[in-house]
Design a protein around this motif. Structure first.
Motif, PDB file in Angstrom:
ATOM      1  N   THR A 162       0.826  -1.210   0.000  1.00 14.69           N
ATOM      2  CA  THR A 162       0.000   0.000   0.000  1.00 14.69           C
ATOM      3  C   THR A 162       0.859   1.258   0.000  1.00 14.69           C
ATOM      4  O   THR A 162       0.558   2.222  -0.709  1.00 14.69           O
ATOM      5  N   TYR A 221       3.823   1.667  -1.141  1.00 13.32           N
ATOM      6  CA  TYR A 221       4.636   1.833  -2.354  1.00 13.32           C
ATOM      7  C   TYR A 221       3.993   2.783  -3.368  1.00 13.32           C
ATOM      8  O   TYR A 221       4.598   3.805  -3.722  1.00 13.32           O
ATOM      9  N   PRO A 222       2.772   2.512  -3.860  1.00 18.75           N
ATOM     10  CA  PRO A 222       2.194   3.487  -4.813  1.00 18.75           C
ATOM     11  C   PRO A 222       1.921   4.837  -4.160  1.00 18.75           C
ATOM     12  O   PRO A 222       2.054   5.869  -4.829  1.00 18.75           O
ATOM     13  N   LEU A 223       1.591   4.847  -2.871  1.00 21.36           N
ATOM     14  CA  LEU A 223       1.329   6.136  -2.215  1.00 21.36           C
ATOM     15  C   LEU A 223       2.584   6.993  -2.174  1.00 21.36           C
ATOM     16  O   LEU A 223       2.510   8.227  -2.186  1.00 21.36           O
TER      17      LEU A 223
END
Lengths: 318, 295
Positions: free
Chosen positions: B112, B114-116
């Motif tokens: 979670t 990582y993309p944030l």
């Protein structure tokens, strides 16, 4: 994956690269990473809040098929002092407030004191730090049983010292109103001091020595140095320690349960201890949920402060 | 080189000498005070151990034996073979639950965060603030509704109830996102040019670089699960499925005043955490010192 493999054998032109990465650059990819967390988040974080509110507005009975809507009845009951719920709930809230008001300043002051003692190098520093932190790794029930025995009404260590070394009468700590707080508070300080001390030690280590050197030149003594350099520079940590300690104190449960079982006469029964009694012993889930929302509202002031501190961190690095 | 080194050497020596002369009496009293405080802090541990080593008669006899006159391991033997519950079983339950929880939690939070931290997409900041905002929900509010959900799922007395409900903790996402953001972009861009996809970037570059943060989160998650008390206290009542903290309280209800046995059980329950603490101390303290501290 296949796209990557095929890409390495094709000519590395922009035209060839773009279709190869297309699968990865799909606009849904970031959401797919978040999806598993989001599912659990919705089921176990978001839904329970809504469901809890629903339960508090209905007469929820495990043995009955219907759950009639009762509106705010369970909330109103909490303000009608003729109901036992209201009496016990506000008594428990008062107890929690007493515990918080006494323990928080104590937990901050003692932790800061220890950190100041350990800040400058000294022989055995790592050992002392480990000793003060050590109790914090024990689980709450172990800590509770240990302190119940330390403060045993007749023959605990405290009363052994009281009667045999000081020649006094044994003090029935666990069964005397008001005094029953002493084992809980002393045990809690012993148990949690290491966490706050560690936070303060880290912060003290970050204070530049140049401030103190400048103060030395001006001939400042220890107290003004602490009052005008150390204390103001520790303010952000103190705020963080204050908020987390208040939240932890509000959630008093294990110590009350194990050391005094909320007694004598409900004088050390904490809010959460009473809410769980109402839910799990009396099976009054709706009433207990209404209480937890009331209690949560008070806690919200401090969880909001905690959020603000973390949000500041998040913005600082974003 | 030689001259600056010589100067650098002589300056600190002069200062420490001066400091030593100036601070010696002060440091001596500080040391004495720390010793006294250490004795006070260790007294409960000492009391626990000597009580556990005394025969039950000597525990309650007066005058108090400050040192066990007839040391025995009987209390430990009785606790370990108690018909009222298997403390080693509880220890294993706690270990199993905490391990599974930690692995899943760290994995979920990393995926979670990582993309944030590293991608641009619509709604990214909104999602992050919703997750972070959930930290404002006092957990007591979700306690009873989650319990009722466990009833419906038929998860009462199941390890599922101890593992899944806490898995979407916001703090882990916050901690890892902050760490991922601080990593340099260049390595990721280089890997991208070599044709790595986003998942390869995550597990070949981001995760190996984030070991300190991952270990910190893992230590916190494991400790949180291991020490969790109120939730397992209500959600698991089957004597064979209890976790260690809850199991120990059943002893305290059964052996109300048999303090020899009680202290033997708390001593046994303390051993794994004390050993783990010695190994994880560095990460624990480093992790504590980096949370919520920035100005």
């Amino acid at each position: 994956m296949r796209g990557v493999a095929s890409m390495s054998v094709t000519t590395p032109t922009g035209a060839a690269r773009r279709p190869a990465r297309l699968g990865d650059a799909h606009p849904l990819v970031p959401y797919l990473y978040i999806l598993p967390f989001a599912l659990f988040f919705l089921v176990f974080v978001v839904y329970p809040v809504g469901f809890g509110f629903y339960v508090s507005l209905h007469r929820f009975d495990l043995l009955s098929d219907t759950q009639p809507f009762v509106g705010l009845e369970f909330y109103r009951n909490l303000f009608d002092m003729s109901t036992p719920q209201a009496q016990f709930f506000w008594n428990a809230m008062k107890n929690t407030a007493i515990f918080t008001v006494i323990s928080v300043p104590l937990l901050i002051a003692t932790a800061l004191g220890l950190a100041l003692l350990l800040n400058r190098p000294i022989f055995g520093r790592a050992f002392f730090r480990a000793v003060f932190f050590l109790p914090g790794v024990l689980t709450v029930s172990v800590m509770g049983i240990l302190w119940r025995w330390m403060f045993d009404n007749q023959i605990g260590l405290v009363n052994a010292i009281q009667t045999e070394l000081l020649g006094g009468q044994p003090i029935p700590f666990l069964s005397t109103e008001n005094i029953a707080w002493i084992p809980i508070i002393v045990g809690t300080v012993w148990w949690t001091i290491g966490f706050n001390m560690t936070l303060y030690l880290a912060a003290l280590g970050n204070i530049s020595q140049s401030y103190y050197e400048a103060a030395d030149i001006d001939g400042a003594t220890a107290w003004p140095k602490f009052r005008f350099i150390t204390w103001p520079l520790l303010a952000p940590v103190t705020l963080f320690v204050f908020v987390t300690t208040v939240l932890a104190s509000f959630q008093l449960f294990g110590q009350s349960l194990v050391i005094t079982a909320g007694g004598p006469n409900r004088t050390t029964q904490s809010a959460i201890l009473y809410i769980t009694e109402e839910a799990f012993s009396n099976n009054q889930f709706s009433s207990a949920t209404a209480m937890s929302f009331m209690f949560g509202l008070v806690m919200l002031i401090f969880t909001y402060l905690q959020f603000r501190i973390m949000a500041r961190d998040a913005r600082g690095e974003a | 080189m030689a001259i600056p080194a010589g100067r650098a050497d002589s300056a600190p020596i002069a200062r420490t000498k001066e400091e030593r002369r100036r601070f010696l009496p002060n440091d001596f009293w500080r040391f004495v005070l720390l010793c006294v405080l250490s004795v006070i802090f260790l007294a409960p541990m000492y009391w626990m151990i000597i009580t556990a080593l005394k025969p039950e008669n000597d525990v309650i006899s007066t005058p108090t034996q400050w040192f066990p006159a007839r040391p025995t391991l009987d209390n430990f033997r009785e606790v370990l073979t108690s018909p009222d519950g298997n403390i080693l079983r509880w220890m294993w339950n706690s270990f199993f639950v905490a391990t599974v929880f930690t692995v899943l939690h760290v994995l979920l939070c990393a995926l979670t965060a990582y993309p944030l931290a590293r991608m641009k997409f619509p709604g990214r900041d909104l999602i992050f603030w919703i997750i972070l905002g959930s930290m404002m929900i006092p957990w007591v509010v979700t306690l009873i509704p989650t319990y009722l959900m466990m009833l419906k799922f038929d998860w009462i007395n199941s390890f599922h109830a101890l593992i899944w409900p806490g898995i979407a903790g916001a703090f882990g996402v916050f901690l890892l996102r902050q760490f991922f953001i601080s990593l340099p972009k260049e390595l990721e861009e280089a890997a991208r040019l070599d044709g790595a996809n986003s998942f390869q970037v995550l597990y070949k570059i981001i995760l190996p670089l984030s070991v300190p943060a991952l270990v910190t989160l893992a230590v916190f998650a494991f400790m949180g699960s291991w020490n969790n008390f109120i939730w397992p206290f209500y959600v698991v009542t089957d004597i064979d499925k209890l976790t260690l903290p809850v199991g120990v309280t059943t002893f305290s209800q059964r052996y109300v005043t048999e303090y020899g046995k009680l202290m033997a059980s708390t001593a046994i329950a303390s051993i794994p955490v004390l050993v783990a603490y010695l190994f994880a101390q560095r990460y624990l303290i480093a992790g504590l010192a980096t949370t919520g501290m920035k100005e």
